[in-house]
Motif scaffolding. Structure first.
Motif, PDB file in Angstrom:
ATOM      1  N   ARG A   1      11.743  55.876  13.789  1.00  0.00           N
ATOM      2  CA  ARG A   1      11.599  56.234  15.205  1.00  0.00           C
ATOM      3  C   ARG A   1      10.127  56.421  15.566  1.00  0.00           C
ATOM      4  O   ARG A   1       9.677  55.954  16.615  1.00  0.00           O
ATOM      5  CB  ARG A   1      12.367  57.520  15.497  1.00  0.00           C
ATOM      6  N   LEU A   2       9.405  57.100  14.699  1.00  0.00           N
ATOM      7  CA  LEU A   2       7.978  57.310  14.952  1.00  0.00           C
ATOM      8  C   LEU A   2       7.223  55.979  14.942  1.00  0.00           C
ATOM      9  O   LEU A   2       6.310  55.757  15.742  1.00  0.00           O
ATOM     10  CB  LEU A   2       7.407  58.254  13.900  1.00  0.00           C
ATOM     11  N   ALA A   3       7.618  55.073  14.045  1.00  0.00           N
ATOM     12  CA  ALA A   3       6.947  53.777  13.935  1.00  0.00           C
ATOM     13  C   ALA A   3       7.132  52.928  15.185  1.00  0.00           C
ATOM     14  O   ALA A   3       6.318  52.036  15.457  1.00  0.00           O
ATOM     15  CB  ALA A   3       7.464  53.023  12.716  1.00  0.00           C
ATOM     16  N   LEU A   4       8.173  53.199  15.958  1.00  0.00           N
ATOM     17  CA  LEU A   4       8.413  52.429  17.175  1.00  0.00           C
ATOM     18  C   LEU A   4       7.350  52.687  18.243  1.00  0.00           C
ATOM     19  O   LEU A   4       7.214  51.903  19.189  1.00  0.00           O
ATOM     20  CB  LEU A   4       9.797  52.764  17.742  1.00  0.00           C
ATOM     21  N   LEU A   5       6.590  53.765  18.092  1.00  0.00           N
ATOM     22  CA  LEU A   5       5.529  54.038  19.056  1.00  0.00           C
ATOM     23  C   LEU A   5       4.448  52.948  19.014  1.00  0.00           C
ATOM     24  O   LEU A   5       3.816  52.652  20.032  1.00  0.00           O
ATOM     25  CB  LEU A   5       4.899  55.406  18.774  1.00  0.00           C
ATOM     26  N   LEU A   6       4.244  52.356  17.827  1.00  0.00           N
ATOM     27  CA  LEU A   6       3.212  51.322  17.701  1.00  0.00           C
ATOM     28  C   LEU A   6       3.551  50.076  18.514  1.00  0.00           C
ATOM     29  O   LEU A   6       2.730  49.641  19.344  1.00  0.00           O
ATOM     30  CB  LEU A   6       2.989  50.975  16.231  1.00  0.00           C
ATOM     31  N   PRO A   7       4.726  49.434  18.325  1.00  0.00           N
ATOM     32  CA  PRO A   7       5.021  48.265  19.171  1.00  0.00           C
ATOM     33  C   PRO A   7       5.119  48.617  20.644  1.00  0.00           C
ATOM     34  O   PRO A   7       4.787  47.790  21.497  1.00  0.00           O
ATOM     35  CB  PRO A   7       6.366  47.754  18.617  1.00  0.00           C
TER      36      PRO A   7
ATOM     37  N   VAL B   1      -1.199  40.076  21.159  1.00  0.00           N
ATOM     38  CA  VAL B   1       0.209  39.675  21.234  1.00  0.00           C
ATOM     39  C   VAL B   1       0.806  39.527  19.838  1.00  0.00           C
ATOM     40  O   VAL B   1       1.911  39.997  19.562  1.00  0.00           O
ATOM     41  CB  VAL B   1       0.349  38.359  22.022  1.00  0.00           C
ATOM     42  N   ALA B   2       0.058  38.875  18.941  1.00  0.00           N
ATOM     43  CA  ALA B   2       0.539  38.696  17.572  1.00  0.00           C
ATOM     44  C   ALA B   2       0.741  40.039  16.884  1.00  0.00           C
ATOM     45  O   ALA B   2       1.732  40.247  16.171  1.00  0.00           O
ATOM     46  CB  ALA B   2      -0.447  37.837  16.779  1.00  0.00           C
ATOM     47  N   ALA B   3      -0.186  40.966  17.095  1.00  0.00           N
ATOM     48  CA  ALA B   3      -0.058  42.296  16.495  1.00  0.00           C
ATOM     49  C   ALA B   3       1.156  43.029  17.051  1.00  0.00           C
ATOM     50  O   ALA B   3       1.879  43.710  16.316  1.00  0.00           O
ATOM     51  CB  ALA B   3      -1.322  43.102  16.737  1.00  0.00           C
ATOM     52  N   ALA B   4       1.396  42.886  18.354  1.00  0.00           N
ATOM     53  CA  ALA B   4       2.552  43.540  18.967  1.00  0.00           C
ATOM     54  C   ALA B   4       3.853  42.995  18.395  1.00  0.00           C
ATOM     55  O   ALA B   4       4.796  43.752  18.094  1.00  0.00           O
ATOM     56  CB  ALA B   4       2.510  43.347  20.479  1.00  0.00           C
ATOM     57  N   LEU B   5       3.932  41.671  18.233  1.00  0.00           N
ATOM     58  CA  LEU B   5       5.146  41.072  17.680  1.00  0.00           C
ATOM     59  C   LEU B   5       5.332  41.474  16.224  1.00  0.00           C
ATOM     60  O   LEU B   5       6.449  41.800  15.787  1.00  0.00           O
ATOM     61  CB  LEU B   5       5.064  39.548  17.803  1.00  0.00           C
ATOM     62  N   ALA B   6       4.248  41.471  15.453  1.00  0.00           N
ATOM     63  CA  ALA B   6       4.344  41.825  14.037  1.00  0.00           C
ATOM     64  C   ALA B   6       4.703  43.292  13.848  1.00  0.00           C
ATOM     65  O   ALA B   6       5.402  43.654  12.884  1.00  0.00           O
ATOM     66  CB  ALA B   6       3.027  41.517  13.331  1.00  0.00           C
ATOM     67  N   SER B   7       4.255  44.151  14.758  1.00  0.00           N
ATOM     68  CA  SER B   7       4.484  45.590  14.595  1.00  0.00           C
ATOM     69  C   SER B   7       5.955  45.963  14.679  1.00  0.00           C
ATOM     70  O   SER B   7       6.356  47.016  14.175  1.00  0.00           O
ATOM     71  CB  SER B   7       3.679  46.361  15.647  1.00  0.00           C
ATOM     72  N   ALA B   8       6.753  45.120  15.321  1.00  0.00           N
ATOM     73  CA  ALA B   8       8.183  45.413  15.399  1.00  0.00           C
ATOM     74  C   ALA B   8       8.811  45.426  14.007  1.00  0.00           C
ATOM     75  O   ALA B   8       9.736  46.205  13.730  1.00  0.00           O
ATOM     76  CB  ALA B   8       8.878  44.385  16.284  1.00  0.00           C
ATOM     77  N   GLY B   9       8.305  44.573  13.110  1.00  0.00           N
ATOM     78  CA  GLY B   9       8.842  44.527  11.755  1.00  0.00           C
ATOM     79  C   GLY B   9       8.597  45.810  10.977  1.00  0.00           C
ATOM     80  O   GLY B   9       9.346  46.135  10.048  1.00  0.00           O
ATOM     81  N   TYR B  10       7.558  46.543  11.352  1.00  0.00           N
ATOM     82  CA  TYR B  10       7.228  47.800  10.670  1.00  0.00           C
ATOM     83  C   TYR B  10       8.361  48.807  10.824  1.00  0.00           C
ATOM     84  O   TYR B  10       8.857  49.386   9.839  1.00  0.00           O
ATOM     85  CB  TYR B  10       5.929  48.326  11.268  1.00  0.00           C
ATOM     86  N   ALA B  11       8.804  49.023  12.061  1.00  0.00           N
ATOM     87  CA  ALA B  11       9.896  49.957  12.313  1.00  0.00           C
ATOM     88  C   ALA B  11      11.202  49.458  11.708  1.00  0.00           C
ATOM     89  O   ALA B  11      11.988  50.248  11.164  1.00  0.00           O
ATOM     90  CB  ALA B  11      10.055  50.181  13.818  1.00  0.00           C
ATOM     91  N   VAL B  12      11.452  48.161  11.791  1.00  0.00           N
ATOM     92  CA  VAL B  12      12.680  47.604  11.223  1.00  0.00           C
ATOM     93  C   VAL B  12      12.719  47.804   9.708  1.00  0.00           C
ATOM     94  O   VAL B  12      13.748  48.156   9.135  1.00  0.00           O
ATOM     95  CB  VAL B  12      12.816  46.115  11.583  1.00  0.00           C
TER      96      VAL B  12
END
Length: 273
Positions: A113-119, A144-155
């Protein structure tokens, strides 16, 4: 003498205009979303929370194109012809993304949940760039690439991955996509300026610094897969920056970048599982 019958010849009916696709047009962005998500799901054991968050991310990504139409970023004609349909798409995709996202958040562990703050923060920044029409600049595309990649962090965290592994995957994809973007920008500048401008050397140095950063992060304690996974794309990007690639070979270049991303994916999955 009998008059000849008049043969009526009607003009052939005009072919119906092709309807605008409401799927994102940027093919590279699909890979920038899919590769980190595949990594996140492959390095852990995903359950309901990870799959729901993945669905929410994909739905939000697909909603990007109708949002651009509604905002007028695809031109006035697109708004006039497809604005109503884009609003329907946006409403439906937004509702589905919200439903799956809220369900995923409810089931996810606190770290995810906390990691979702990044994307969320990066998506807001991308929104500003889109509004100011800076999305296609080098800095914009890297964001944009960083934003898309950051979703994988929370997942990854929602799927049960250890934090160092999830963080290493995130950083590897951001650095690799950053290096790839630098190479693509060099090609675009050369083509648009007809060779008058060439940021190749500067971008090669920047790509090299990204590779050095990956090595330094691994040396600082993050998994070695971070450095190993970043190097293929970084080195390939350096070569592209320094060697003049013919515009006729852009398709081959695109497939080569896909190949380097696939190598990055394999290294991360093998090294982080």
């Amino acid at each position: 003498m009998p008059s000849q019958p008049v043969i009526s010849r009607q003009a052939p009916a005009a072919a119906p205009a092709k309807r605008r696709s409401m799927l994102p047009h940027e093919h590279g962005a699909w890979g920038q979303l899919a590769m980190p998500l595949l990594t996140a799901l492959a390095i852990a054991r995903p359950g309901a929370a990870a799959w729901l968050l993945t669905a929410a991310v994909v739905l939000a990504f697909v909603a990007h194109e109708p949002l651009l139409v509604v905002l007028g970023q695809r031109g006035r004609r697109a708004v006039a012809e497809d604005g109503a349909r884009a609003r329907r798409w946006l409403a439906a995709l937004g509702a589905l993304a919200a439903a799956t996202g809220l369900a995923g958040i409810a089931l996810a562990p606190p770290a995810a949940r906390l990691a979702l703050l990044l994307p969320a923060a990066l998506a807001a920044l991308v929104g500003v760039l889109v509004w100011r029409r800076l999305e296609k600049t080098a800095a914009g595309e890297i964001t944009v690439a960083a934003a898309l990649a950051s979703a994988g962090y929370a997942v990854a965290l929602a799927a049960g991955a250890e934090h160092p592994a999830a963080l290493a995957a995130l950083l590897a994809w951001i650095l690799a996509f950053g290096a790839a973007t630098l190479a693509v920008q060099v090609i675009l500048v050369r083509v648009r300026s007809k060779g008058a401008a060439d940021p190749g050397r500067r971008h090669a140095v920047l790509a090299g610094l990204l590779a050095v950063a990956a090595v330094a992060l691994s040396a600082a304690g993050l998994p070695g897969a971070l450095a190993l996974a970043t190097l293929p794309t970084a080195l390939f990007s350096i070569v592209v920056c320094l060697v003049r690639v013919s515009p006729k070979r852009l398709r081959e270049l695109g497939w080569a970048l896909v190949g380097s991303s696939a190598v990055t994916l394999v290294i991360l999955v093998v090294g982080l599982r």
